[in-house]
Scaffold this active site. Structure first.
Site, PDB file in Angstrom:
ATOM      1  N   SER A 195     -17.385  34.036  48.092  1.00 37.12           N
ATOM      2  CA  SER A 195     -15.968  34.426  48.068  1.00 37.12           C
ATOM      3  C   SER A 195     -15.061  33.436  48.774  1.00 37.12           C
ATOM      4  O   SER A 195     -13.911  33.239  48.361  1.00 37.12           O
ATOM      5  CB  SER A 195     -15.808  35.818  48.695  1.00 37.12           C
ATOM      6  OG  SER A 195     -16.547  36.776  47.981  1.00 37.12           O
ATOM      7  N   HIS A 241     -12.577  35.070  53.186  1.00 29.92           N
ATOM      8  CA  HIS A 241     -11.559  35.006  52.148  1.00 29.92           C
ATOM      9  C   HIS A 241     -10.325  34.239  52.614  1.00 29.92           C
ATOM     10  O   HIS A 241      -9.820  33.369  51.901  1.00 29.92           O
ATOM     11  CB  HIS A 241     -11.162  36.416  51.720  1.00 29.92           C
ATOM     12  CG  HIS A 241     -12.262  37.154  51.028  1.00 29.92           C
ATOM     13  ND1 HIS A 241     -12.068  38.373  50.396  1.00 29.92           N
ATOM     14  CD2 HIS A 241     -13.574  36.868  50.845  1.00 29.92           C
ATOM     15  CE1 HIS A 241     -13.211  38.788  49.874  1.00 29.92           C
ATOM     16  NE2 HIS A 241     -14.132  37.899  50.142  1.00 29.92           N
TER      17      HIS A 241
END
Length: 290
Positions: A195, A241
């Site tokens: 991610s 993230h």
């Protein structure tokens, strides 16, 4: 109030663009832009040798940021998807579901060490975890969602940046996400997933679309949905993230806004600064844990 629409690319009429070939003035989209000594040219002008360079090298096809145009513009993306899928299959073939899987525990991102076990982490010198954790996934939905995002974002971005710049962006964004996890998470946290790198692609895509004056609403909407999921669901590493997103946006800006006369210096210098930030974060956290 009237809305002004940009013309469509002469080869891809459904793609609006504000860039025109410096020779024939036909509108061209990023897929059709060939870097020239001044501005961009269309493939036809380059193919017929109507550019204003000296010799074959002057008409060497280039991407919008100066990268080499490849025969298969999605090759690196395909390889990255293949590596992630291969890791997923191999890890789960070993046995053990969830974070109890021995391979996940050995290659995932763990900051410190456990006093009552022999499991170690980055603080013990296992820096490889910052990289290997980027290619590990626990559940089928986890890798499925990430690989779909990688394919959707990565292919067009690789085509626009060129292979070397694109791969550098992907790896450094993932490392930036890992570094922020290591810096802010409790020292015994086990974190895995691509991610961070995927969010890096989000950041770079947004910058590129802004630079080319494309409609930003689709990528902004998708990014907003992902950020809502990041902070709204439990068990998601928001540090990875955000770290990847910021790093990707910074490197993307360095790549697409670099002045032509100092393009390579600015582009690779920006990547070097991001790498320096990753190393600084890891060293700072390591010093705090030891």
């Amino acid at each position: 109030m009237e809305t002004e629409h940009l013309p469509g690319c002469y080869r891809h009429p459904d793609r609006e663009t504000g860039v025109r070939c410096t020779r024939c003035e036909r509108p061209i989209c990023p897929d059709c832009m060939v870097d020239a000594s001044v501005g961009f040219q269309c493939p036809e002008c380059v193919r017929t040798g109507s550019g204003t360079g000296h010799g074959p090298a002057a008409n060497q096809p280039r991407t919008v940021v100066g990268g080499t145009v490849a025969g298969d513009p999605h090759l690196v993306t395909k390889v990255l998807v293949g590596i992630n899928v291969a890791f997923f299959v191999a890890v789960h073939a070993v046995g053990g579901e969830g974070f109890g899987n021995p391979v996940l525990r050995e290659l995932g991102l763990i900051g410190g060490y456990y006093s009552n076990t022999d499991l170690q982490g980055v603080v013990d010198g296992q820096w490889y975890r910052l990289l290997t954790s980027m290619f590990l996934h626990e559940e089928i939905w986890h890798i499925g969602f990430n690989m779909l995002s990688l394919w959707w974002l990565g292919g067009p971005l690789e085509q626009a940046l060129g292979r070397a710049r694109y791969l550098t962006l992907y790896v450094l964004s993932g490392l930036a996400g890992s570094a922020l996890v290591y810096l802010l998470e409790p020292p015994f946290s086990l974190t895995i997933g691509a991610s961070g790198a995927i969010f890096g692609l989000f950041g770079a895509t947004a910058v590129l679309m802004r630079r080319l004056r494309y409609d930003m609403r689709p990528v902004i909407a998708l990014l907003a949905i992902n950020l809502i999921m990041t902070f709204g669901w439990g068990g998601i590493s928001w540090q990875a993230h955000i770290g990847g997103l910021v790093a990707g946006a910074v490197m993307g800006a360095g790549m697409v806004y670099a002045p032509r006369e100092h393009r390579a210096l600015v582009q690779w210098g920006t990547c070097g600064l991001v790498l320096a930030g990753v190393l600084a974060a890891v060293l700072l956290r390591t010093a705090a844990l030891t």
